[in-house]
Motif scaffolding. Structure first.
Motif, PDB file in Angstrom:
ATOM      1  N   PRO A 102       1.934  -1.240   1.766  1.00  0.00           N
ATOM      2  CA  PRO A 102       0.860  -2.237   1.841  1.00  0.00           C
ATOM      3  C   PRO A 102      -0.043  -1.979   3.045  1.00  0.00           C
ATOM      4  N   LYS A 103      -1.349  -2.059   2.817  1.00  0.00           N
ATOM      5  CA  LYS A 103      -2.315  -1.665   3.829  1.00  0.00           C
ATOM      6  C   LYS A 103      -2.189  -2.478   5.109  1.00  0.00           C
ATOM      7  N   GLU A 104      -2.105  -3.811   5.003  1.00  0.00           N
ATOM      8  CA  GLU A 104      -2.044  -4.664   6.183  1.00  0.00           C
ATOM      9  C   GLU A 104      -0.777  -4.394   6.986  1.00  0.00           C
ATOM     10  N   GLU A 182       8.948  -7.911   3.463  1.00  0.00           N
ATOM     11  CA  GLU A 182       7.773  -7.658   2.632  1.00  0.00           C
ATOM     12  C   GLU A 182       7.979  -6.538   1.617  1.00  0.00           C
ATOM     13  N   MET A 186       8.898  -4.767  -3.664  1.00  0.00           N
ATOM     14  CA  MET A 186       8.549  -3.432  -4.163  1.00  0.00           C
ATOM     15  C   MET A 186       9.806  -2.663  -4.572  1.00  0.00           C
ATOM     16  N   GLN A 376      -0.692  -3.498  -6.430  1.00  0.00           N
ATOM     17  CA  GLN A 376      -1.813  -3.259  -5.523  1.00  0.00           C
ATOM     18  C   GLN A 376      -2.787  -4.430  -5.557  1.00  0.00           C
ATOM     19  N   LYS A 378      -2.051  -7.502  -6.208  1.00  0.00           N
ATOM     20  CA  LYS A 378      -1.431  -8.605  -5.480  1.00  0.00           C
ATOM     21  C   LYS A 378      -1.586  -8.418  -3.975  1.00  0.00           C
ATOM     22  N   TRP A 379      -1.412  -7.162  -3.504  1.00  0.00           N
ATOM     23  CA  TRP A 379      -1.579  -6.895  -2.068  1.00  0.00           C
ATOM     24  C   TRP A 379      -2.981  -7.270  -1.619  1.00  0.00           C
ATOM     25  N   GLU A 380      -3.969  -6.792  -2.392  1.00  0.00           N
ATOM     26  CA  GLU A 380      -5.360  -6.979  -2.000  1.00  0.00           C
ATOM     27  C   GLU A 380      -5.762  -8.442  -2.034  1.00  0.00           C
ATOM     28  N   PHE A 384       1.050 -10.967  -2.831  1.00  0.00           N
ATOM     29  CA  PHE A 384       2.266 -10.164  -3.020  1.00  0.00           C
ATOM     30  C   PHE A 384       3.489 -11.068  -2.897  1.00  0.00           C
TER      31      PHE A 384
END
Length: 449
Positions: A102-104, A182, A186, A376, A378-380, A384
């Motif tokens: 996840p990006k964050e 988190e 996944m 993805q 959901k992440w954005e 999530f």
């Protein structure tokens, strides 16, 4: 006078019962084989999964162990073989898969990496070696606690990591706990299994000339896992992970910063036998287990065949030698991978499957891509899914029974665990109380007479 002699007798019984709690319970080979048959084991084993490649790979390893002349190495090797090749079921088609974190979350860990190496620019640009302490010391002390003299702090060497420069370790409990929380969803999506959190540990920094011997993780609780590669120094050469798939092939997986590798760590042999060239390379390792997971090392002991002591000739087998160094496996040979002779396939460049298999593969890939798209999204969107915290947030493994060698040519005995010893002490004390109560009652009745 006779009444007073009963007290020393009770004390003698108490001492004997209490001492029984510390007596080592040894398992004979006859007793082990009796349990082997009771559990329905046979040899050759019915390895799982039943793919032709996995069957061939496990049979190859079994033959290599047969040719190992060292009794202790054979015993340890058979334990790992039994739980990885036979007892632990597979959750996925291949046993591993690469994706993005996840990006964050990745941005947050990058900030900590930059801080820990003294270069807030991060991004792999720094060639500075992190000013951190040995990993074994950092197991016990956080970064903001002054380090005591070397002779005062405990050591816990990690046997599969080799090289002149020991790994260093930057501890951030809040961040690793966040990673554990988190990433749980996944891992569940990948394994299609409801999981229980075990541990996420890091940040481990490997240094120049490091090696990670091939191994499988402990079966008690390191079942569904991931490697979260965070960053590496700009002078680092690619340092791929080798991992065995359920198709019987050995794969070479190179991770870029921010990538995750899901893998079935107690089942798929993995390691980094190539010598690392560079200043530093850092990752976080996260582990989960299915709820009500039943397996332990003891189960593997009872699956080892009676013929485990037999020694075959290497020349007759025509296979590379297989040795054990601690919990690591080594195939001594010349070449790029000095500790593992088997030829690796770069991920994505495996042998071409048959037409029906290729159709099934494309279907599976399409399904995986769709799941990845949904995740993805959901992440954005900040949706999530999170799971409730486990009732046991810090399960670091339950050894249950400690193994120790009794004689050079006999298998390791099984020592009573703390739980088992505790029950013996409890029962002994209850018996003592009962006997004392009975004696008191007898004395009172005699006094009444």
């Amino acid at each position: 006078m006779r009444r007073s002699s009963s007290i020393p007798q009770f004390l003698a019984v108490a001492v004997l019962l209490s001492a029984g709690a510390f007596v080592r319970c040894r398992l004979t080979e006859d007793g082990r084989m009796e349990e082997y048959r009771r559990r329905g084991h046979t040899w050759p084993a019915a390895w799982q999964p039943s793919t032709a490649g996995w069957q061939a790979l496990m049979e190859r390893r079994a033959r290599q162990l047969e040719a190992n002349p060292n009794t202790q190495e054979k015993w340890d090797g058979y334990i790992a073989l039994m739980y990885s090749g036979l007892l632990t079921r597979n959750f996925t088609r291949l046993g591993f898969e690469k994706t993005r974190a996840p990006k964050e979350l990745y941005q947050e860990v990058l900030r900590f990496v930059a801080k820990s190496i003294g270069n807030r620019g991060g991004g792999g640009a720094s060639q500075q070696i992190p000013e951190l302490r040995d990993e074994e010391t950092a197991q016990y002390y956080s970064m903001d606690v002054p380090l005591p003299p070397a002779e005062e702090h405990p050591k816990k060497l990690i046997g599969v990591i080799k090289g002149g420069n020991r790994p260093t370790f930057a501890r951030n409990h809040a961040l690793t706990n966040r990673i554990l929380e988190e990433l749980k969803g996944m891992h569940e999506d990948w394994a299609k299994e409801e999981l229980k959190k075990v541990i996420s540990y890091g940040f481990r920094y490997y240094h120049n000339e490091s090696q990670l011997l091939m191994h499988v993780d402990k079966v008690q609780d390191h079942v569904v896992s991931s490697i979260f590669h965070l960053d590496h120094s700009a002078d680092s050469e690619p340092w791929p992970l080798l991992i065995e798939g359920f198709d019987g092939n050995l794969y070479e997986v190179t991770l870029e910063p921010g990538e995750l590798l899901f893998y079935e760590s107690a089942k798929c042999m993995h390691g980094r036998p190539r010598v690392f060239k560079g200043s530093w390379y850092t990752s976080v390792f996260t582990h989960y287990m299915p709820k009500d997971w039943p397996l332990s090392t003891e189960d593997a002991i009872f699956a080892i065949p009676e013929s485990w002591r037999d020694v075959q000739d290497h020349a007759e087998l025509g296979l590379p030698e297989l040795r054990l160094v601690g919990t690591g496996f080594v195939e001594p040979c010349d070449g790029e991978y000095a500790n593992w002779c088997s030829e690796a396939i770069p991920l994505g460049k495996g042998p071409q499957p048959s037409a029906p298999a290729e159709a099934q593969r494309k279907k599976s890939v399409a399904g995986a891509q769709e799941r990845q798209r949904v995740i993805q999204e959901k992440w954005e969107n900040g949706k999530f899914r999170m799971h409730e915290a486990s009732e046991d947030p810090d399960l670091r493994g339950n050894p249950k029974r400690v193994l120790s060698y009794s004689e050079p040519d006999t298998p390791k005995a099984i020592q009573l665990s703390e739980n088992q010893s505790g029950w013996i002490v409890f029962i002994g004390l209850m018996l003592i109380v009962a006997l004392a109560a009975r004696a008191t009652k007898g004395n009172e009745s005699k006094k009444g007479v």
